[in-house]
Design a protein around this motif. Structure first.
Motif, mmCIF file in Angstrom:
data_model
loop_
_atom_site.group_PDB
_atom_site.id
_atom_site.type_symbol
_atom_site.label_atom_id
_atom_site.label_comp_id
_atom_site.label_asym_id
_atom_site.label_seq_id
_atom_site.Cartn_x
_atom_site.Cartn_y
_atom_site.Cartn_z
ATOM 1 N N MET A 1 0.465 -0.843 0.029
ATOM 2 C CA MET A 1 -0.089 0.057 -0.362
ATOM 3 C C MET A 1 0.766 1.233 0.184
ATOM 4 S SD MET A 1 -3.295 -1.013 2.382
ATOM 5 C CE MET A 1 -2.812 -0.031 4.114
ATOM 6 N N ILE A 2 1.902 1.110 0.584
ATOM 7 C CA ILE A 2 2.729 2.829 0.809
ATOM 8 C C ILE A 2 3.657 2.600 -0.273
ATOM 9 C CG2 ILE A 2 2.489 2.660 3.310
ATOM 10 C CD1 ILE A 2 4.842 2.564 3.548
ATOM 11 N N SER A 3 4.175 1.547 -0.734
ATOM 12 C CA SER A 3 5.980 1.554 -1.674
ATOM 13 C C SER A 3 5.181 2.503 -3.093
ATOM 14 C CB SER A 3 6.003 0.577 -2.148
ATOM 15 O OG SER A 3 4.972 -0.674 -2.836
ATOM 16 N N ASN A 4 4.260 2.603 -3.390
ATOM 17 C CA ASN A 4 3.629 3.158 -4.591
ATOM 18 C C ASN A 4 4.650 2.953 -5.427
ATOM 19 O OD1 ASN A 4 1.966 4.828 -6.316
ATOM 20 N ND2 ASN A 4 3.035 6.697 -5.581
ATOM 21 N N HIS A 5 4.641 1.666 -5.525
ATOM 22 C CA HIS A 5 6.150 1.374 -7.046
ATOM 23 C C HIS A 5 5.466 -0.021 -7.687
ATOM 24 C CE1 HIS A 5 9.930 0.037 -8.699
ATOM 25 N NE2 HIS A 5 10.329 0.878 -8.674
ATOM 26 N N GLN A 6 5.727 0.968 -8.797
ATOM 27 C CA GLN A 6 4.905 -0.028 -10.429
ATOM 28 C C GLN A 6 5.572 -1.412 -10.294
ATOM 29 O OE1 GLN A 6 5.435 1.746 -13.933
ATOM 30 N NE2 GLN A 6 3.801 0.392 -14.809
ATOM 31 N N ASN A 7 4.727 -2.464 -10.531
ATOM 32 C CA ASN A 7 5.262 -3.899 -10.357
ATOM 33 C C ASN A 7 5.902 -4.268 -9.111
ATOM 34 O OD1 ASN A 7 4.652 -4.019 -13.106
ATOM 35 N ND2 ASN A 7 6.421 -3.033 -13.941
ATOM 36 N N SER A 8 5.376 -3.953 -8.205
ATOM 37 C CA SER A 8 6.162 -3.904 -6.618
ATOM 38 C C SER A 8 5.441 -5.631 -6.062
ATOM 39 C CB SER A 8 6.599 -3.496 -6.216
ATOM 40 O OG SER A 8 5.036 -2.051 -5.444
ATOM 41 N N ASN A 9 4.220 -5.727 -6.358
ATOM 42 C CA ASN A 9 2.818 -6.608 -5.360
ATOM 43 C C ASN A 9 3.857 -7.986 -5.845
ATOM 44 O OD1 ASN A 9 1.649 -4.204 -6.161
ATOM 45 N ND2 ASN A 9 -0.542 -4.897 -6.866
ATOM 46 N N ARG A 10 3.834 -8.434 -7.216
ATOM 47 C CA ARG A 10 4.056 -9.406 -6.687
ATOM 48 C C ARG A 10 5.963 -10.171 -6.167
ATOM 49 N NH1 ARG A 10 2.866 -8.649 -12.173
ATOM 50 N NH2 ARG A 10 1.226 -9.385 -12.593
ATOM 51 N N TYR A 11 7.006 -9.119 -5.963
ATOM 52 C CA TYR A 11 7.538 -9.331 -5.049
ATOM 53 C C TYR A 11 7.353 -9.335 -3.143
ATOM 54 C CZ TYR A 11 12.042 -8.045 -2.327
ATOM 55 O OH TYR A 11 12.221 -7.711 -0.922
ATOM 56 N N LEU A 12 6.471 -7.955 -3.208
ATOM 57 C CA LEU A 12 5.838 -8.431 -2.184
ATOM 58 C C LEU A 12 5.161 -9.274 -1.870
ATOM 59 C CD1 LEU A 12 5.403 -4.212 -2.060
ATOM 60 C CD2 LEU A 12 7.358 -5.441 -0.875
ATOM 61 N N TYR A 13 3.910 -10.011 -2.014
ATOM 62 C CA TYR A 13 3.465 -11.213 -2.274
ATOM 63 C C TYR A 13 4.417 -12.200 -2.029
ATOM 64 C CZ TYR A 13 -0.631 -8.877 -3.509
ATOM 65 O OH TYR A 13 -2.175 -8.686 -4.049
ATOM 66 N N ALA A 14 5.854 -12.530 -2.497
ATOM 67 C CA ALA A 14 6.636 -13.486 -2.732
ATOM 68 C C ALA A 14 7.810 -13.501 -1.389
ATOM 69 C CB ALA A 14 7.433 -13.356 -3.756
ATOM 70 N N ARG A 15 7.667 -11.598 -1.036
ATOM 71 C CA ARG A 15 8.685 -11.512 0.496
ATOM 72 C C ARG A 15 7.524 -12.045 1.715
ATOM 73 N NH1 ARG A 15 9.453 -6.244 1.935
ATOM 74 N NH2 ARG A 15 7.278 -6.840 3.235
ATOM 75 N N GLY A 16 6.698 -11.174 1.288
ATOM 76 C CA GLY A 16 5.872 -11.834 2.601
ATOM 77 C C GLY A 16 5.614 -13.218 2.855
ATOM 78 N N ASN A 17 5.104 -14.028 1.868
ATOM 79 C CA ASN A 17 4.872 -15.478 2.228
ATOM 80 C C ASN A 17 5.934 -15.927 2.020
ATOM 81 O OD1 ASN A 17 2.070 -16.665 0.745
ATOM 82 N ND2 ASN A 17 2.763 -14.855 -0.043
ATOM 83 N N TYR A 18 7.581 -15.573 2.054
ATOM 84 C CA TYR A 18 8.406 -16.206 2.225
ATOM 85 C C TYR A 18 8.602 -15.675 3.467
ATOM 86 C CZ TYR A 18 13.517 -16.166 2.595
ATOM 87 O OH TYR A 18 15.092 -17.134 2.709
ATOM 88 N N ASP A 19 8.991 -14.815 4.980
ATOM 89 C CA ASP A 19 8.817 -14.311 5.721
ATOM 90 C C ASP A 19 8.027 -15.237 6.444
ATOM 91 O OD1 ASP A 19 10.727 -12.774 4.945
ATOM 92 O OD2 ASP A 19 9.606 -10.862 5.123
#
Length: 130
Positions: A43-61
């Motif tokens: 929600m706060i990153s406001n960076h294009q195409n960052s969703n997949r990375y952040l989804y992967a990182r959340g699940n990884y953590d």
């Protein structure tokens, strides 16, 4: 509502195999925190195409916490996909781009839960704090 409660309870019982209930719940709560932090960053990153990375990182953590974290990550990811699918269907209809985006997000989530490095989904220019 009863069906949803039953499904959650059954998946919880199946998730607790040889682990003690205490450690499983602790891992699950920590996994919920990891997933929440990832969604907050989306929600706060406001960076294009960052969703997949952040989804992967959340699940990884969350998966690094143990079986409870994996269970929490699966439950949250599946709930998000279901709710997002309903919302997208009513707002956009059967759009193929929405379906493709949803499938690629699911792939990133499974990648993270499997323990693989989420940095393969990291977009160029994303600040280091994410």
């Amino acid at each position: 509502m009863r069906l949803f409660t039953g499904i959650v309870f059954c998946s919880l019982v199946m998730g607790v195999t040889s682990e003690s209930w205490h450690s499983f719940f602790k891992e699950a709560l920590q996994g919920v925190g990891d997933m929440g932090r990832a969604y907050w960053d989306i929600m706060i990153s406001n960076h294009q195409n960052s969703n997949r990375y952040l989804y992967a990182r959340g699940n990884y953590d969350a998966a690094q916490r143990g079986p409870g974290g994996v269970w929490a990550a699966k439950l949250i990811s599946r709930s998000r996909v279901y709710l997002q699918g309903l919302i997208d269907y009513y707002l956009f209809g059967n759009s193929s781009t929405v379906l493709e985006d949803s499938k690629s997000n699911e792939k990133a989530e499974e990648w993270g839960r499997s323990g693989k490095d989420p940095d393969s989904f990291r977009p160029d220019g994303l600040p280091k704090k994410y």
